[in-house]
Design a protein around this motif. Sequence first.
Motif, PDB file in Angstrom:
ATOM      1  N   VAL A  91       0.914  -1.035  -0.035  1.00  0.00           N
ATOM      2  CA  VAL A  91      -0.180  -0.020  -0.125  1.00  0.00           C
ATOM      3  C   VAL A  91       0.905   1.317   0.091  1.00  0.00           C
ATOM      4  O   VAL A  91       0.524   2.324  -0.847  1.00  0.00           O
ATOM      5  CB  VAL A  91      -0.890  -0.059   1.256  1.00  0.00           C
ATOM      6  CG1 VAL A  91      -1.785   1.286   1.397  1.00  0.00           C
ATOM      7  CG2 VAL A  91      -1.967  -1.094   1.060  1.00  0.00           C
ATOM      8  N   ALA A  92       1.882   1.337   0.830  1.00  0.00           N
ATOM      9  CA  ALA A  92       2.869   2.414   0.901  1.00  0.00           C
ATOM     10  C   ALA A  92       3.326   2.539  -0.747  1.00  0.00           C
ATOM     11  O   ALA A  92       3.599   3.840  -0.997  1.00  0.00           O
ATOM     12  CB  ALA A  92       4.059   2.300   1.614  1.00  0.00           C
ATOM     13  N   ILE A  94       1.919   1.763  -3.613  1.00  0.00           N
ATOM     14  CA  ILE A  94       0.940   2.234  -4.332  1.00  0.00           C
ATOM     15  C   ILE A  94       0.845   3.704  -4.243  1.00  0.00           C
ATOM     16  O   ILE A  94       0.685   4.504  -4.985  1.00  0.00           O
ATOM     17  CB  ILE A  94      -0.481   1.628  -4.138  1.00  0.00           C
ATOM     18  CG1 ILE A  94      -0.342   0.100  -4.715  1.00  0.00           C
ATOM     19  CG2 ILE A  94      -1.515   2.372  -4.900  1.00  0.00           C
ATOM     20  CD1 ILE A  94      -1.477  -0.602  -4.295  1.00  0.00           C
ATOM     21  N   VAL A  95       0.882   4.233  -2.890  1.00  0.00           N
ATOM     22  CA  VAL A  95       0.574   5.658  -2.647  1.00  0.00           C
ATOM     23  C   VAL A  95       1.805   6.301  -3.013  1.00  0.00           C
ATOM     24  O   VAL A  95       1.548   7.391  -3.782  1.00  0.00           O
ATOM     25  CB  VAL A  95       0.516   5.875  -1.200  1.00  0.00           C
ATOM     26  CG1 VAL A  95       0.642   7.331  -0.736  1.00  0.00           C
ATOM     27  CG2 VAL A  95      -0.802   5.328  -0.597  1.00  0.00           C
ATOM     28  N   GLN A  96       2.974   6.008  -2.882  1.00  0.00           N
ATOM     29  CA  GLN A  96       4.109   6.859  -3.337  1.00  0.00           C
ATOM     30  C   GLN A  96       4.133   6.754  -4.721  1.00  0.00           C
ATOM     31  O   GLN A  96       4.598   7.989  -5.426  1.00  0.00           O
ATOM     32  CB  GLN A  96       5.401   6.145  -2.780  1.00  0.00           C
ATOM     33  CG  GLN A  96       5.537   6.207  -1.380  1.00  0.00           C
ATOM     34  CD  GLN A  96       6.732   5.292  -0.940  1.00  0.00           C
ATOM     35  OE1 GLN A  96       7.435   4.941  -1.577  1.00  0.00           O
ATOM     36  NE2 GLN A  96       6.795   5.533   0.627  1.00  0.00           N
ATOM     37  N   ASP A  99       1.331   8.809  -6.434  1.00  0.00           N
ATOM     38  CA  ASP A  99       1.796  10.252  -6.209  1.00  0.00           C
ATOM     39  C   ASP A  99       2.598  10.788  -7.136  1.00  0.00           C
ATOM     40  O   ASP A  99       2.555  12.019  -7.789  1.00  0.00           O
ATOM     41  CB  ASP A  99       2.095  10.566  -4.890  1.00  0.00           C
ATOM     42  CG  ASP A  99       2.459  11.959  -4.627  1.00  0.00           C
ATOM     43  OD1 ASP A  99       1.937  12.724  -4.522  1.00  0.00           O
ATOM     44  OD2 ASP A  99       3.630  12.399  -4.064  1.00  0.00           O
ATOM     45  N   ASP A 105      -6.585  10.175  -6.098  1.00  0.00           N
ATOM     46  CA  ASP A 105      -6.877   9.121  -4.720  1.00  0.00           C
ATOM     47  C   ASP A 105      -7.598   8.329  -5.355  1.00  0.00           C
ATOM     48  O   ASP A 105      -7.609   7.186  -4.511  1.00  0.00           O
ATOM     49  CB  ASP A 105      -7.332  10.130  -3.650  1.00  0.00           C
ATOM     50  CG  ASP A 105      -6.323  11.006  -3.059  1.00  0.00           C
ATOM     51  OD1 ASP A 105      -5.025  10.778  -3.472  1.00  0.00           O
ATOM     52  OD2 ASP A 105      -6.492  12.094  -2.427  1.00  0.00           O
ATOM     53  N   ILE A 108      -5.985   5.406  -6.291  1.00  0.00           N
ATOM     54  CA  ILE A 108      -5.211   4.748  -5.232  1.00  0.00           C
ATOM     55  C   ILE A 108      -6.013   3.910  -4.441  1.00  0.00           C
ATOM     56  O   ILE A 108      -5.808   2.342  -4.029  1.00  0.00           O
ATOM     57  CB  ILE A 108      -4.488   5.802  -4.360  1.00  0.00           C
ATOM     58  CG1 ILE A 108      -3.453   6.596  -4.774  1.00  0.00           C
ATOM     59  CG2 ILE A 108      -4.033   5.048  -2.961  1.00  0.00           C
ATOM     60  CD1 ILE A 108      -3.097   7.619  -4.094  1.00  0.00           C
ATOM     61  N   PHE A 109      -7.403   4.295  -4.211  1.00  0.00           N
ATOM     62  CA  PHE A 109      -8.195   3.410  -3.349  1.00  0.00           C
ATOM     63  C   PHE A 109      -8.752   2.284  -4.216  1.00  0.00           C
ATOM     64  O   PHE A 109      -8.710   0.860  -3.591  1.00  0.00           O
ATOM     65  CB  PHE A 109      -9.291   4.338  -2.984  1.00  0.00           C
ATOM     66  CG  PHE A 109      -9.137   4.871  -1.748  1.00  0.00           C
ATOM     67  CD1 PHE A 109      -9.566   4.632  -0.307  1.00  0.00           C
ATOM     68  CD2 PHE A 109      -8.610   6.089  -1.745  1.00  0.00           C
ATOM     69  CE1 PHE A 109      -9.209   5.258   0.754  1.00  0.00           C
ATOM     70  CE2 PHE A 109      -8.393   7.005  -0.409  1.00  0.00           C
ATOM     71  CZ  PHE A 109      -8.754   6.265   0.610  1.00  0.00           C
ATOM     72  N   THR A 112      -5.872  -0.271  -4.264  1.00  0.00           N
ATOM     73  CA  THR A 112      -5.673  -1.222  -2.704  1.00  0.00           C
ATOM     74  C   THR A 112      -6.876  -2.098  -2.666  1.00  0.00           C
ATOM     75  O   THR A 112      -6.700  -2.990  -2.256  1.00  0.00           O
ATOM     76  CB  THR A 112      -5.630  -0.064  -1.709  1.00  0.00           C
ATOM     77  OG1 THR A 112      -4.644   0.848  -2.050  1.00  0.00           O
ATOM     78  CG2 THR A 112      -5.389  -0.763  -0.500  1.00  0.00           C
ATOM     79  N   HIS A 194     -13.473   5.753  -1.062  1.00  0.00           N
ATOM     80  CA  HIS A 194     -13.400   7.253  -1.522  1.00  0.00           C
ATOM     81  C   HIS A 194     -14.472   7.716  -2.549  1.00  0.00           C
ATOM     82  O   HIS A 194     -14.893   8.789  -2.589  1.00  0.00           O
ATOM     83  CB  HIS A 194     -12.012   7.186  -2.144  1.00  0.00           C
ATOM     84  CG  HIS A 194     -11.521   8.643  -2.524  1.00  0.00           C
ATOM     85  ND1 HIS A 194     -12.034   9.288  -3.726  1.00  0.00           N
ATOM     86  CD2 HIS A 194     -10.718   9.442  -1.941  1.00  0.00           C
ATOM     87  CE1 HIS A 194     -11.202  10.229  -3.885  1.00  0.00           C
ATOM     88  NE2 HIS A 194     -10.724  10.798  -2.672  1.00  0.00           N
ATOM     89  N   GLN A 220      -8.077   8.846   4.189  1.00  0.00           N
ATOM     90  CA  GLN A 220      -6.669   8.328   3.931  1.00  0.00           C
ATOM     91  C   GLN A 220      -6.003   7.598   5.138  1.00  0.00           C
ATOM     92  O   GLN A 220      -5.049   6.689   4.890  1.00  0.00           O
ATOM     93  CB  GLN A 220      -5.671   9.539   3.437  1.00  0.00           C
ATOM     94  CG  GLN A 220      -6.464   9.945   1.993  1.00  0.00           C
ATOM     95  CD  GLN A 220      -5.718  11.204   1.617  1.00  0.00           C
ATOM     96  OE1 GLN A 220      -4.998  12.005   2.391  1.00  0.00           O
ATOM     97  NE2 GLN A 220      -5.995  11.906   0.581  1.00  0.00           N
TER      98      GLN A 220
END
Length: 222
Positions: A91-92, A94-96, A99, A105, A108-109, A112, A194, A220
Amino acid sequence: PAKRSVIEHHEDCLCSGTMQEMGVPSAPPSALSSLFASIHDESSIEARMDASLTDVVDAVMGSMHASSQRNKPSVQGLLHGFPQADRRESVAWIVQAFDVMGFTDSAIFQATLLLDRYYARRTPGPISAADAQQKLLAVVCLALKVGSRDEMQVPLQQLVGHLGRDKVRYSAVVRAEVETLGKLKFCVGTPTAHDFLETLSTRLMHHDQLCASLAEYLLQLT
């Protein structure tokens, strides 16, 4: 984006025939439906277009919730199929990565959720680092495919090469996509938390966005 979610899900319902099954809600109109009704006589074309959602938004939201509940991953299955340390790392990443690529977002959701749903259905057992990386890139591709076309700024093959640092073959990611789709019974694009937040936050369109921003921040953190 919120109104787009309602419209896109409404179109999906029409295509699948589920709108006919939903019928007319017997409950009083929701606050969101009342909001759209209140702007029916606005002068701007955009406002009148939004007002056209008055009669369908409650049925669509109900359908979104039903779809979300029907396809939510099993917590026990996820705990057994996806070690929590590996999930946090995925997950970290994916977020990075999203971004850096400028993805929304919502994407991202969605990525995940797809990852969680796959591992919740996967038979527990060891998984190699290469296979895990292929599955991760596969859910990224699926999330972008079911999301907004605005996300697709570069061809997927080029994107996979960039995110995989040219160490993961695109054909392997495609095979991982097929396997993931099989586990999910080809049901993707499930509404995320989201999506619901975006849609419900439409009621704050004429108010200070501080509450909406705080709600998104708290979401988040989860």
